[in-house]
Motif scaffolding. Structure first.
Motif, PDB file in Angstrom:
ATOM      1  N   LEU A   1       5.925   2.750  24.254  1.00  0.00           N
ATOM      2  CA  LEU A   1       5.764   3.554  23.189  1.00  0.00           C
ATOM      3  C   LEU A   1       4.677   3.534  22.465  1.00  0.00           C
ATOM      4  N   ASN A   2       3.978   2.592  22.389  1.00  0.00           N
ATOM      5  CA  ASN A   2       2.649   2.289  21.590  1.00  0.00           C
ATOM      6  C   ASN A   2       1.572   3.095  22.267  1.00  0.00           C
ATOM      7  N   ARG A   3       1.723   3.104  23.864  1.00  0.00           N
ATOM      8  CA  ARG A   3       0.551   4.184  24.323  1.00  0.00           C
ATOM      9  C   ARG A   3       0.773   5.647  24.062  1.00  0.00           C
TER      10      ARG A   3
ATOM     11  N   ALA B   1       2.148   6.491  21.177  1.00  0.00           N
ATOM     12  CA  ALA B   1       1.517   6.872  19.733  1.00  0.00           C
ATOM     13  C   ALA B   1       0.243   7.000  19.766  1.00  0.00           C
ATOM     14  N   ARG B   2      -0.726   6.349  20.504  1.00  0.00           N
ATOM     15  CA  ARG B   2      -1.872   6.213  20.723  1.00  0.00           C
ATOM     16  C   ARG B   2      -2.338   7.441  20.981  1.00  0.00           C
ATOM     17  N   GLY B   3      -1.733   8.284  21.695  1.00  0.00           N
ATOM     18  CA  GLY B   3      -2.434   9.499  22.295  1.00  0.00           C
ATOM     19  C   GLY B   3      -2.873   9.525  23.390  1.00  0.00           C
ATOM     20  N   THR B   4      -3.362  10.702  23.799  1.00  0.00           N
ATOM     21  CA  THR B   4      -4.166  10.912  25.402  1.00  0.00           C
ATOM     22  C   THR B   4      -5.747  10.807  25.083  1.00  0.00           C
ATOM     23  N   GLU B   5      -6.338  11.009  23.898  1.00  0.00           N
ATOM     24  CA  GLU B   5      -7.489  11.051  23.953  1.00  0.00           C
ATOM     25  C   GLU B   5      -8.217   9.313  23.340  1.00  0.00           C
TER      26      GLU B   5
ATOM     27  N   TYR C   1     -11.216   6.739  22.206  1.00  0.00           N
ATOM     28  CA  TYR C   1     -12.449   6.697  21.256  1.00  0.00           C
ATOM     29  C   TYR C   1     -13.527   6.600  22.578  1.00  0.00           C
TER      30      TYR C   1
ATOM     31  N   GLN D   1     -15.648   2.066  20.880  1.00  0.00           N
ATOM     32  CA  GLN D   1     -14.561   1.368  20.263  1.00  0.00           C
ATOM     33  C   GLN D   1     -15.352   0.051  19.597  1.00  0.00           C
TER      34      GLN D   1
ATOM     35  N   TRP E   1     -10.084  10.805  14.081  1.00  0.00           N
ATOM     36  CA  TRP E   1      -9.226  10.030  13.866  1.00  0.00           C
ATOM     37  C   TRP E   1      -8.526  10.296  15.613  1.00  0.00           C
TER      38      TRP E   1
ATOM     39  N   SER F   1      -4.976   9.772  17.310  1.00  0.00           N
ATOM     40  CA  SER F   1      -3.647   8.976  17.172  1.00  0.00           C
ATOM     41  C   SER F   1      -2.987  10.310  17.518  1.00  0.00           C
TER      42      SER F   1
ATOM     43  N   VAL G   1      -4.331   3.738  10.812  1.00  0.00           N
ATOM     44  CA  VAL G   1      -3.606   4.468  12.215  1.00  0.00           C
ATOM     45  C   VAL G   1      -4.499   4.660  13.206  1.00  0.00           C
ATOM     46  N   ALA G   2      -5.992   5.050  12.619  1.00  0.00           N
ATOM     47  CA  ALA G   2      -7.041   5.194  13.764  1.00  0.00           C
ATOM     48  C   ALA G   2      -7.549   4.071  13.991  1.00  0.00           C
ATOM     49  N   ALA G   3      -7.419   2.952  13.594  1.00  0.00           N
ATOM     50  CA  ALA G   3      -7.847   1.585  14.073  1.00  0.00           C
ATOM     51  C   ALA G   3      -6.781   1.083  14.967  1.00  0.00           C
ATOM     52  N   CYS G   4      -5.807   1.376  14.882  1.00  0.00           N
ATOM     53  CA  CYS G   4      -4.635   0.511  15.444  1.00  0.00           C
ATOM     54  C   CYS G   4      -4.413   0.986  16.976  1.00  0.00           C
TER      55      CYS G   4
ATOM     56  N   ASN H   1      -2.160   0.517  18.488  1.00  0.00           N
ATOM     57  CA  ASN H   1      -0.641   1.027  18.886  1.00  0.00           C
ATOM     58  C   ASN H   1      -0.424   2.304  18.112  1.00  0.00           C
ATOM     59  N   GLY H   2      -1.410   2.813  17.436  1.00  0.00           N
ATOM     60  CA  GLY H   2      -1.050   4.244  16.584  1.00  0.00           C
ATOM     61  C   GLY H   2       0.063   3.843  15.647  1.00  0.00           C
TER      62      GLY H   2
ATOM     63  N   MET I   1       1.976   1.278   9.978  1.00  0.00           N
ATOM     64  CA  MET I   1       2.822   0.249   9.232  1.00  0.00           C
ATOM     65  C   MET I   1       1.878  -0.380   8.071  1.00  0.00           C
TER      66      MET I   1
END
Lengths: 227, 251
Positions: free
Chosen positions: A79-81, A83-87, A89, A92, B106, B108, B170-173, B175-176, B179
Motif C-alpha cells: 500500500l505504501n509503495r 502511495a509513494r507513486g511511480t516516480e 527522487y 534523496q 514533490w 507522491s 508527504v514529500a519526505a515520507c 510511505n507517502g 499523517m
C-alpha cells in the motif's frame, strides 16, 4: 472493520501483534537462560512445555500472531509503495533523526523470518514436532536426542560455528527491528507525548538490548563450551 | 555582504501531468548570496523569457514563509537542506560556489505533478473539508476569559496550528503518508475546549478522507518531522492515533 480498512487500524494490528511477540521473546529468553545454569532444569522446562495441550494451544496462538504480523507487514508495504507513486527522487537526502532501522523494517523482518525458519528446523522440528509425531529419538549431528532433551540439542547445535554465526546475525537483525518497533508500537497506540517519546525510546533500546543479549549469551556460551 | 556564487541548476521539466518529464540543466552566474531561492528562479525565468523559452513553473505566494504555497525538493530535501524554513526563506548563501543544485517537484501519488515543479495539492483541501473545522454558531463575540485555557494547552494548540499545509511531510515520507499534516490539523482543535466536542467525529472523518485519497500508512520513521518547515512534532501523530482509536472503540 476498522482494523483492516483504515490506516491507523492496520497499524494497530501491527503494534499489538508486535508487542505480543516482544512479550513472547521475553519469556523465551528467560527460559533459555536456565540452560546456562542447569541442563536438568532446562530439560524439565522442555518436558513441561513439549507437546502438552496447553503448549500446543500457545504454539498455534503464537503462529497466528506471527503470520498476522507478517501478512500485514507485506500488505502495508505494498500500500505504501503505491502511495509513494511511480516516480522516485533523483537525489534523496538523509535526516539525522530518521533511524536506519525505521526505513528498513521489512528487510530486517525478512531476515528475522529466515532466522525463524532455521530455528524451527533446528529446534521445533526436533522437539515439539518429534513429540507430536511420536518419535522417541531424532538424530542431530550423528547423536540421538530425545524430544525433551533440550540442553543436549542446544549443545549439539551451537557446536557448529556456522549455526552460531547465523543465529548471531539473526539476533542482530532482530535487535535493529525492535529498536524501532518497540517505541513505534506504543506511538501507534497513541500512548505517547513529548516527554514519553524520549522515554519510550530509551526503555525500548534498553529492553531490546537485554532481551537480545539474553539470547546471544546462550549461543555464545554453548559455542565456547564446545571448543 | 554575501559574496556572489555561480552554480549549475538541474531542474525537473514536465509539460503536463501525463507527459514524460526530464531534468534540464541551467548554468547560473554571479547570483548574490542574499537572493532567496525563489528570487533566484525568477532570475532564471526572466532570462528564459528573454531568450524566448518557456519559463520554469513553480508554486509561490506570500514569500514570507507563512502561506504554504512554495514547495520544491532541493538537493534531496523538501524546502532545501536547511531545517525549519520554507523554500522562499531559503537563501543562496546556503549553497556553495560551483555546486550542482537538483530541484524536483514533490513526488507522491497523492500529489500528482501538474507542470514542471507544480503539484496538485487539492487533496489537502479535501481533507480539511472532511472535518478540519469547528461547527459553532459564532453569534455575538463572547466575553474574554469566559472560557479559560491554560498557557500550556494554548501553546500546544498554537504549535500544531503553525502547520501551513505545504505538503513537505508527504514529500519526505517513504510511505507517502499525510499523517503529520492530518494530525496537526486534528490536534490544533482537539486540545481546545471549543474543538473537543467534535474531536472523535473530526479524527474519523479526516483520517478516512486521507486513506481514501491514497495517502500511505505511517510507520513512524520521523522523516516528516525532520523536514517540516514549521517543525511540527510527531507527537501530533500519537494524539491523532489516540483520538481515532478511542473513537473506534466507542463505536
Amino acid at each position: 472493520m476498522w482494523l483492516s480498512n483504515s490506516s491507523i487500524g492496520r497499524k494497530v494490528v501491527m503494534s499489538v501483534t508486535g508487542l505480543a511477540l516482544v512479550l513472547f521473546l521475553t519469556f523465551h529468553m528467560s527460559m533459555n537462560l536456565v540452560a546456562l545454569f542447569s541442563a536438568d532444569a532446562y530439560d524439565m522446562i522442555c518436558e513441561f512445555l513439549g507437546a502438552n495441550w496447553y503448549a500446543l494451544v500457545a504454539t498455534v496462538g503464537l503462529a497466528a500472531l506471527t503470520v498476522i504480523h507478517i501478512v500485514y507487514a507485506i500488505w502495508l508495504t505494498l500500500l505504501n509503495r503505491k502511495a509513494r507513486g511511480t516516480e522516485r527522487y533523483a537525489v534523496q537526502g538523509k535526516a539525522e533523526e530518521v533511524s536506519w532501522a525505521s526505513q528498513n523494517m521489512l528487510v530486517l523482518g525478512s531476515i528475522v523470518v529466515l532466522g525463524i525458519a532455521l530455528h524451527l528446523f533446528n529446534f521445533w522440528y526436533n522437539m515439539q514436532y518429534a513429540e507430536i509425531a511420536e518419535l522417541t529419538n531424532v538424530t542431530v549431528a550423528g547423536t540421538a536426542v530425545g524430544p525433551t532433551e533440550g540442553a543436549k540439542l542446544i549443545e549439539l547445535t551451537f557446536a557448529s560455528p556456522v549455526y552460531t554465526v547465523l543465529y548471531l546475525v539473526w539476533l542482530t537483525a532482530l535487535w535493529f527491528h525492535l529498536t524501532h518497533g518497540f517505541w513505534s508500537a506504543l506511538h501507534t497506540l497513541g500512548w505517547n507525548n513529548k516527554l514519553w517519546l524520549k522515554r519510550w525510546q530509551v526503555v525500548g533500546n534498553a529492553y531490546t538490548t537485554l532481551v537480545i543479549l539474553g539470547f546471544a549469551v546462550v549461543v555464545i556460551v554453548f559455542f565456547l563450551k564446545s571448543l | 555582504m554575501d559574496k556572489n556564487i555561480s552554480f549549475t541548476l538541474k531542474i525537473w521539466r514536465q509539460k503536463s501531468p501525463k507527459a514524460k518529464g526530464a531534468f534540464a540543466i541551467y548554468e547560473m552566474k554571479d547570483i548574490p548570496g542574499d537572493t532567496s531561492f525563489l528570487e533566484m528562479l525568477d532570475i532564471l525565468n526572466e532570462d528564459l523569457v528573454n531568450k524566448g523559452e518557456e519559463p520554469v513553473v513553480f508554486d509561490h505566494d506570500c514569500r514570507e514563509g507563512i502561506c504554504g504555497m512554495c514547495s520544491l525538493y532541493i538537493n534531496g530535501h523538501p524546502h532545501g537542506p536547511e531545517g525549519a524554513v520554507t523554500t522562499c526563506q531559503l537563501f543562496m548563501r546556503k549553497f556553495k560556489d560551483g555546486e550542482t543544485i537538483t530541484v524536483e517537484p514533490w513526488r507522491s501519488a497523492g500529489f500528482p505533478v501538474i507542470k514542471d515543479l507544480i503539484v496538485d495539492r487539492t487533496s489537502y483541501d479535501k481533507i480539511i473539508q472532511a472535518g478540519g473545522y469547528v461547527s459553532v454558531n459564532t453569534g455575538a463575540p463572547e466575553d474574554a476569559n469566559t472560557c479559560r485555557i491554560s498557557k500550556e494547552v494554548a501553546d500546544e494548540a498554537m504549535d500544531s496550528a503553525s502547520c501551513i499545509g505545504c505538503g513537505a511531510c508527504v514529500a519526505a515520507c517513504k510511505n507517502g503518508s499525510a499523517m503529520l499534516f492530518v494530525s496537526a490539523k486534528v490536534s490544533q482543535l482537539a486540545v481546545l475546549p471549543q474543538g473537543k466536542v467534535e474531536a472523535a467525529r473530526r479524527a474519523k472523518a479526516m483520517l478516512s478522507k486521507m486513506d481514501e485519497l491514497g495517502f500511505g500508512n505511517c510507520t513512524n520513521t520521523r522523516a516528516c518531522e525532520a523536514e517540516c518547515p514549521k517543525s511540527i512534532s510527531i507527537i501530533n501523530i500519537a494524539r491523532l492515533n489516540r483520538e481515532y482509536i478511542k473513537a473506534k472503540l466507542k463505536d
